[in-house]
Design a protein around this motif. Sequence first.
Motif, mmCIF file in Angstrom:
data_model
loop_
_atom_site.group_PDB
_atom_site.id
_atom_site.type_symbol
_atom_site.label_atom_id
_atom_site.label_comp_id
_atom_site.label_asym_id
_atom_site.label_seq_id
_atom_site.Cartn_x
_atom_site.Cartn_y
_atom_site.Cartn_z
ATOM 1 N N ARG A 98 1.994 -3.968 2.903
ATOM 2 C CA ARG A 98 2.723 -5.192 3.274
ATOM 3 C C ARG A 98 2.791 -6.181 2.116
ATOM 4 O O ARG A 98 3.723 -6.983 2.039
ATOM 5 C CB ARG A 98 2.056 -5.858 4.479
ATOM 6 C CG ARG A 98 2.299 -5.166 5.805
ATOM 7 C CD ARG A 98 2.037 -6.120 6.969
ATOM 8 N NE ARG A 98 0.729 -6.759 6.865
ATOM 9 C CZ ARG A 98 -0.357 -6.330 7.503
ATOM 10 N NH1 ARG A 98 -0.280 -5.246 8.277
ATOM 11 N NH2 ARG A 98 -1.511 -6.960 7.371
ATOM 12 N N ASN A 99 1.804 -6.131 1.238
ATOM 13 C CA ASN A 99 1.729 -7.108 0.148
ATOM 14 C C ASN A 99 1.949 -6.478 -1.227
ATOM 15 O O ASN A 99 1.385 -6.923 -2.218
ATOM 16 C CB ASN A 99 0.358 -7.798 0.179
ATOM 17 C CG ASN A 99 0.076 -8.478 1.504
ATOM 18 O OD1 ASN A 99 0.936 -9.176 2.035
ATOM 19 N ND2 ASN A 99 -1.106 -8.256 2.049
ATOM 20 N N SER A 100 2.740 -5.422 -1.271
ATOM 21 C CA SER A 100 2.955 -4.750 -2.553
ATOM 22 C C SER A 100 4.423 -4.401 -2.724
ATOM 23 O O SER A 100 5.196 -4.413 -1.760
ATOM 24 C CB SER A 100 2.101 -3.478 -2.635
ATOM 25 O OG SER A 100 2.555 -2.509 -1.709
ATOM 26 N N ASP A 101 4.780 -4.083 -3.950
ATOM 27 C CA ASP A 101 6.146 -3.669 -4.269
ATOM 28 C C ASP A 101 6.163 -2.214 -4.721
ATOM 29 O O ASP A 101 6.866 -1.852 -5.671
ATOM 30 C CB ASP A 101 6.720 -4.559 -5.370
ATOM 31 C CG ASP A 101 6.843 -6.011 -4.919
ATOM 32 O OD1 ASP A 101 7.185 -6.231 -3.742
ATOM 33 O OD2 ASP A 101 6.580 -6.918 -5.742
ATOM 34 N N LEU A 102 5.394 -1.375 -4.057
ATOM 35 C CA LEU A 102 5.335 0.033 -4.420
ATOM 36 C C LEU A 102 6.674 0.704 -4.124
ATOM 37 O O LEU A 102 7.368 0.330 -3.167
ATOM 38 C CB LEU A 102 4.224 0.739 -3.642
ATOM 39 C CG LEU A 102 2.787 0.277 -3.928
ATOM 40 C CD1 LEU A 102 1.810 0.992 -2.991
ATOM 41 C CD2 LEU A 102 2.415 0.559 -5.375
#
Length: 305
Positions: free
Chosen positions: A235-239
Amino acid sequence: MSQVLDTPPRLPGTADELDPAALAARHGLSVSGERPSLPDYVRRLWARRHFITAFATAKLTAQYSQAKLGQLWQVMTPLLNAAVYYFIFGVLLGTKKGVDDFVPFLVTGVFVWTFTQSSVMAGTRAISGNLGLVRALHFPRAALPLSFCLQQLQQLLFSMAALIVILLAFGVPVGVSWLLTVPALVLQSVFNAGLAMIMARMGAKTPDIAQLMPFLLRTWMYTSGVMWSIDATLRNSDLPHWLVTVLQCNPAAVYIDLMRFALIDSYGASQLPPHVWAVSLGWALVIGVGGFIYFWKAEETYGRG
């Protein structure tokens, strides 16, 4: 006037009489250790189900027979691992932030992961570590990796009592969703058995693979969300999308997520990957059935060479 030439009779001691294949065919003999057909192999394996159960129980009983605390180590080992992971990951690295009921979350992940890890390690040595038994007795060799998986399942069920105590101690209520642990464990057991049979065949041919497995399993554990929340991290990443899909469909993570969803009230459906039950069933069928067939195809080679 034509001359009729009769075929000379075969005499004892000729090449035809001494050919092993011809002799075997004439007397209805088969090759010792020849691989049976797949249906026949399943029937033979089922006929030895009592041996598989007894062998697994005996191995489990003898596992800690030399230790003073005996069978308590079945519970203490994963609990000590969970305590170490809590200190390193939960406290020092802060992975408990944003995760409700982190201790039940962590302990459930450790117990479920240990089941898969132990099954794979035991399966890797199932043939190469029991060559004396393989060479002395004639039985379906799949009985060995299956018995080791059953041993690990028995150990997990024994440890579940401690897990329930921990859940209740940290305020996790008993719910109807706890019944979902049964299908989740069944699917994970099928997956573990198939993976153990794959590793058993590979380990029988290349015993050195057992030395490599701890490193591979450790890497797999770190990517399976045992000590951290995959959902919170994503939810808190730009993978990239493909990496997100790989992390969510990781079979170890899928079965851990299912057990957490079943046991922990604060672990909601929104934290599960899409189509989680379909994915878990797919992994169980592909690896379980595929691993069994892969192992069966090399049946006549085990214990030779």
